[in-house]
Design an enzyme around this catalytic site. Sequence first.
Site, short mmCIF file in Angstrom:
data_model
loop_
_atom_site.label_atom_id
_atom_site.label_comp_id
_atom_site.label_asym_id
_atom_site.label_seq_id
_atom_site.Cartn_x
_atom_site.Cartn_y
_atom_site.Cartn_z
N VAL A 1 0.85 -1.19 0.00
CA VAL A 1 0.00 0.00 0.00
C VAL A 1 0.88 1.25 0.00
CG1 VAL A 1 -1.73 1.31 1.29
CG2 VAL A 1 -1.92 -1.19 1.11
N HIS A 2 1.92 1.23 0.80
CA HIS A 2 2.87 2.34 0.86
C HIS A 2 3.53 2.56 -0.50
CE1 HIS A 2 5.90 5.09 2.33
NE2 HIS A 2 6.85 4.30 1.89
#
Length: 103
Positions: free
Chosen positions: A78-79
Amino acid sequence: MIENMDYEEIVMGIIVNAGQCKSFAFQALQQAKKGNVAESAALMAQSQTMAKEAHILQTQLIEFDEGEGKIPVHLIMVHAQDHLMTAMLAKELIQEIIELHQR
């Protein structure tokens, strides 16, 4: 299947390349503000190269996943996605700002 190490390397590659993309774009903006058009253009070209490299890695994951959820979505993924999208947006906006400076 993408093995755990490959997955981690790909995700980190996305993060690193996206970071370089954004960094080169901001450097290009600084050069444009100083009136260094050629240097600014060269830095934006480097920014684009880094964006393409990150996108290639992202595409590898998407192709492997085939929309079937084969790739685990961890916080680091996600990062990485967030980092890539903000870098691409920054690059696009910075290009517009540079064009305004050149007018």
